[in-house]
Design a protein around this motif. Structure first.
Motif, PDB file in Angstrom:
ATOM      1  N   TYR A   1       0.825  -1.205   0.000  1.00 46.33           N
ATOM      2  CA  TYR A   1       0.000   0.000   0.000  1.00 46.33           C
ATOM      3  C   TYR A   1       0.864   1.261   0.000  1.00 46.33           C
ATOM      4  O   TYR A   1       0.652   2.175  -0.799  1.00 46.33           O
TER       5      TYR A   1
ATOM      6  N   THR B   1       5.825  14.788   9.367  1.00 43.79           N
ATOM      7  CA  THR B   1       4.877  15.282   8.356  1.00 43.79           C
ATOM      8  C   THR B   1       5.556  16.147   7.290  1.00 43.79           C
ATOM      9  O   THR B   1       5.016  16.307   6.203  1.00 43.79           O
TER      10      THR B   1
ATOM     11  N   PRO C   1       1.991  17.179   1.619  1.00 39.76           N
ATOM     12  CA  PRO C   1       0.814  17.411   2.468  1.00 39.76           C
ATOM     13  C   PRO C   1      -0.482  16.818   1.918  1.00 39.76           C
ATOM     14  O   PRO C   1      -1.359  16.421   2.672  1.00 39.76           O
ATOM     15  N   LYS C   2      -0.589  16.752   0.590  1.00 38.76           N
ATOM     16  CA  LYS C   2      -1.837  16.209   0.021  1.00 38.76           C
ATOM     17  C   LYS C   2      -1.880  14.688   0.163  1.00 38.76           C
ATOM     18  O   LYS C   2      -2.954  14.102   0.295  1.00 38.76           O
TER      19      LYS C   2
ATOM     20  N   LEU D   1      -0.371  13.021   2.557  1.00 41.85           N
ATOM     21  CA  LEU D   1      -0.296  12.637   3.976  1.00 41.85           C
ATOM     22  C   LEU D   1      -1.564  11.968   4.524  1.00 41.85           C
ATOM     23  O   LEU D   1      -1.499  10.822   4.975  1.00 41.85           O
ATOM     24  N   PRO D   2      -2.725  12.652   4.462  1.00 45.09           N
ATOM     25  CA  PRO D   2      -3.905  11.988   5.030  1.00 45.09           C
ATOM     26  C   PRO D   2      -4.325  10.755   4.248  1.00 45.09           C
ATOM     27  O   PRO D   2      -4.861   9.808   4.811  1.00 45.09           O
ATOM     28  N   ILE D   3      -4.063  10.771   2.944  1.00 44.04           N
ATOM     29  CA  ILE D   3      -4.481   9.632   2.116  1.00 44.04           C
ATOM     30  C   ILE D   3      -3.690   8.386   2.502  1.00 44.04           C
ATOM     31  O   ILE D   3      -4.244   7.321   2.705  1.00 44.04           O
TER      32      ILE D   3
ATOM     33  N   ARG E   1      -1.832   7.912   5.298  1.00 42.28           N
ATOM     34  CA  ARG E   1      -1.895   7.566   6.713  1.00 42.28           C
ATOM     35  C   ARG E   1      -3.270   7.071   7.158  1.00 42.28           C
ATOM     36  O   ARG E   1      -3.379   6.078   7.882  1.00 42.28           O
ATOM     37  N   ASN E   2      -4.324   7.766   6.717  1.00 44.73           N
ATOM     38  CA  ASN E   2      -5.642   7.457   7.282  1.00 44.73           C
ATOM     39  C   ASN E   2      -6.121   6.046   6.997  1.00 44.73           C
ATOM     40  O   ASN E   2      -6.868   5.478   7.780  1.00 44.73           O
ATOM     41  N   LYS E   3      -5.692   5.504   5.857  1.00 42.35           N
ATOM     42  CA  LYS E   3      -6.144   4.142   5.563  1.00 42.35           C
ATOM     43  C   LYS E   3      -5.339   3.125   6.377  1.00 42.35           C
ATOM     44  O   LYS E   3      -5.810   2.021   6.640  1.00 42.35           O
TER      45      LYS E   3
ATOM     46  N   HIS F   1      -5.844   6.041  11.618  1.00 39.30           N
ATOM     47  CA  HIS F   1      -6.005   7.453  11.966  1.00 39.30           C
ATOM     48  C   HIS F   1      -6.529   7.645  13.382  1.00 39.30           C
ATOM     49  O   HIS F   1      -6.331   8.694  13.978  1.00 39.30           O
TER      50      HIS F   1
ATOM     51  N   SER G   1     -10.253   3.129  13.401  1.00 36.91           N
ATOM     52  CA  SER G   1      -9.710   2.607  12.137  1.00 36.91           C
ATOM     53  C   SER G   1      -9.953   1.116  11.950  1.00 36.91           C
ATOM     54  O   SER G   1     -10.088   0.378  12.920  1.00 36.91           O
TER      55      SER G   1
END
Lengths: 309, 374
Positions: free
Chosen positions: A210, A246, A251-252, A254-256, A258-260, A263, A267
């Motif tokens: 991933y 971070t 930055p764009k 990052l959440p994509i 990490r969150n999967k 988070h 989770s």
């Protein structure tokens, strides 16, 4: 007496046996095969079929599936009597439950695809008729016709049945690959783990696989450390490491990224075979199911040849 | 005999009125079966960055328009906020423009407190303000009929006693738990008789609005409606009350709360709060979730102060510095509120001018203008 087997065309001699290929290729009207029909979350991994265990004592060792805030284990599919069901068991139950439909489909296929002399195909349940020319052919042609039919069936399905699922990369080998002789496992041996839910199909990617997809969004050295970490670390540890750095990830992205992985305590988490997996949606299960249906159909036709010739 | 029958009926009616008592697990399982048996409301599969169960939840609970629209919200409040807004936008108002106001509020928050993610409280208050701007009489018969039509259209009820139901399973137990968690535990009993999608949304909407309803009579009526399984009626009273009971100063309070969370010395808290404050501000920023863009990675300017606070060595000097810092932030906040009011006024003025212009144009078109009359 010279007899020969011919294919196609309208003109053939009285004594010839014609194989009608189009009949052989006809789709059988069989019930949907068993594997993807369960109305619950299902994981198919290394040839085993798992569902979420309702109690921890039933779950296989070292398995965890966390859905929202609840933790569960995984267990192999069981029969009504509580016996573990391999994919082979599921297929056998399917063949048994649909015995009559399958017998009719086989008789029709073999009966219709051989034209020329009476009924070449015989019903094994019926007593042999001595006057039938079938007997004459027995021993002379049946073996030859049978092997030709097998070849043609295999040829036809070789071009139709796909085997395009990716192969396993993860898994530390705690779980052995099932060699149960089922049609599914013979065909999909070594295929990536699958998760099926509400008719949707997910590939189980390891955390490494991933993260690898976002390699270009990372600072190279940081990517290497995260990539290596993903092999053994828990998702929450990987996410923590990302949170601490971070500035080393776009930055764009990052959440994509990490969150999967992780988070919060809400989770999703899947641990199986010594590896953490991230399910990636690949559309509906329809295509895979159609492919599996073709595999079953091929098996039914080949069994028909064995049975009737 | 007849008397006994009557008694029995009264008992049954009372049972129906009083909400069922279920344990949280039982409730989660019941809601899970309901969710599993509801058809998806949208088929959007967010492949990137979203959990498998979040996808299921949103497919069951949000309309396509609202899901596509999205809103910047604090991750802890995201599920609740989106369901709240979906019910408001698609059932009560039939108007998705409330999201524009929320974007505006989010921009102000980003600019002034470096955190664009709204809390559920901010969303609820802004909803009340929006409802105030949009003069709808929620109790006018014509409006009630329209709202009820929309409510029934998407309600998709499930007979939970039916034999042909898709069975319960652990995955959907968790989805049920997600739904239960959107409702204040005090209101969980009202979820026990719910059997439709919009019924669920109405309870979530009403439960979220209740903390902001000051009118005791309205509250009493809401609880009475919920007790009678009239979820739609309860939500109507809730939106009408929000309109009366929210004001700009509530938003101001929320901004203050975001900067000076409970527990800080300035807030009269007991914990000494500096550490909490840092954690809260940075915590909100690092908690971005689901499909929201990345939060800015701002850090406190004075790292040494952080260290001192986190190690609980708060000297007078540190405290005075913090107080000074907080005073500056208070001034900043006042500027935020002024800017927000100015934006809002300008927006309303513009709306008013547009309305006047359109009205005049309409008059001209219809020949109602005095000059044309002559």
């Amino acid at each position: 007496m010279t007899k020969k087997i011919i294919e196609g065309g309208d003109l053939f001699f009285k004594d010839d046996v014609q194989i009608v290929t189009s009949e052989l290729e006809k789709k059988l009207n069989l019930p949907t095969p068993p594997l993807f029909q369960r109305d619950e979350l299902q994981i198919i991994y290394k040839g085993h079929a798992y569902v979420v265990a309702r109690s921890l004592k039933d779950s296989i060792p070292d398995s965890q599936i966390k859905i929202y805030t609840k933790n569960y284990g995984l267990e192999e599919i069981k029969s009504g009597e509580g016996k573990v069901q391999s994919i082979k068991d599921l297929e056998e139950s399917y063949f048994k439950e649909n015995e009559e439909v399958i017998r009719k489909a086989q008789a029709a296929t073999i009966g219709n695809c051989i034209v020329g002399i009476g009924t070449v195909a015989r019903d094994p349940d019926e007593p042999a008729d001595d006057s039938d020319s079938c007997n004459e052919l027995k021993g002379l042609l049946t073996t030859q016709i049978g092997s030709q039919l097998v070849e043609k069936i295999n040829q036809h399905y070789a071009s139709k049945v796909k085997n395009d699922l990716p192969k396993y990369k993860g898994g530390s080998g705690v779980i052995n690959t099932a060699k149960d002789g089922s049609e599914y496992n013979k065909h999909y041996d070594g295929t990536v783990g699958l998760l099926v839910l509400d008719r949707k199909l997910y590939f189980l990617e390891t955390m490494q696989e991933y993260v690898k997809k976002f390699e270009k969004s990372f600072e190279p050295k940081f990517f290497e450390s995260i990539y290596n970490m993903c092999k053994t670390a828990k998702p929450e540890e990987v996410a923590e490491q990302i949170n601490k750095n971070t500035d080393k990830i776009h930055p764009k992205a990052l959440p994509i990224v990490r969150n999967k992985i992780w988070h919060s305590n809400r989770s999703f988490k899947l641990y199986l075979d010594g590896t953490y997996f991230v399910p990636e949606c690949k559309g509906t299960v329809d295509e895979l199911e159609k492919n599996y249906a073709l595999i079953i159909e091929r098996k039914v036709k080949l069994d028909g040849v064995k049975k009737y010739l | 005999m007849a008397q006994e029958q009557k008694k029995d009926n009264t008992k049954k009616a009372d049972e129906q009125k009083s909400p069922k008592k279920l344990s949280k697990d039982e409730l989660a399982s019941r809601l899970g079966v309901l969710a599993k048996n509801l058809p998806n409301q949208n088929e959007l599969e967010q492949v990137i960055g979203m959990n498998i169960h979040s996808n299921t939840f949103f497919q069951k609970m949000l309309s396509t328009d609202v899901r596509k629209r999205g809103c910047k919200m604090h991750s802890n409040d995201y599920y609740k906020g989106m369901v709240f807004l979906d019910y408001l936008a698609t059932t009560l108002l039939d108007d998705i423009n409330v999201f524009n106001n929320l974007d505006e509020l989010s921009n102000i928050a980003q600019k002034e407190i470096q955190n664009p993610y709204l809390t559920i409280d901010m969303v609820v208050i802004e909803t009340g303000l929006y409802a105030k701007e949009k003069p709808v009489n929620y109790f006018e018969k014509k409006n009630i009929i329209e709202m009820k039509k929309r409510y029934d259209k998407e309600n998709a009820t499930v007979d939970l006693e039916s034999a042909g139901l898709r069975p319960a399973e652990p995955y959907y137990d968790s989805i049920g738990l997600m739904i239960a968690d959107l409702v204040d535990p005090k209101h969980h009993d009202y979820l026990a008789n719910v059997s439709g999608r919009n019924e669920l949304k109405a309870v979530i909407f009403t439960s979220s609005a209740l903390p902001y309803i000051k009118d005791e009579e309205a509250k009493k009526n809401i609880y009475a409606s919920l007790g009678e399984n009239d979820y739609f009626g309860a939500s109507l009273i809730a939106i009408d009350s929000l309109r009366h009971d929210t004001s700009l100063s509530d938003i101001q309070d929320q901004f203050t709360k975001a900067i000076f969370p409970k527990g800080s010395k300035d807030d009269g808290g007991k914990d000494g709060g500096g550490g909490d404050m840092t954690e809260e501000i940075l915590g909100v920023q690092k908690a971005e979730d689901i499909d929201m863009p990345a939060a800015p990675t701002s850090k406190r300017k004075d790292d040494s102060l952080d260290k001192k606070i986190s190690s609980n060595r708060i000297t007078d000097d540190v405290y005075n510095n913090k107080k000074k810092d907080n005073t500056e932030k208070k001034h900043e906040l006042e500027r935020v509120i002024d800017a927000y009011k100015a934006t809002k006024d300008a927006y309303l003025r513009k709306k008013d001018n547009d309305y006047k212009r359109n009205y005049a144009r309409m008059e001209r078109m219809l020949g109602l203008n005095k000059k044309n009359h002559r």
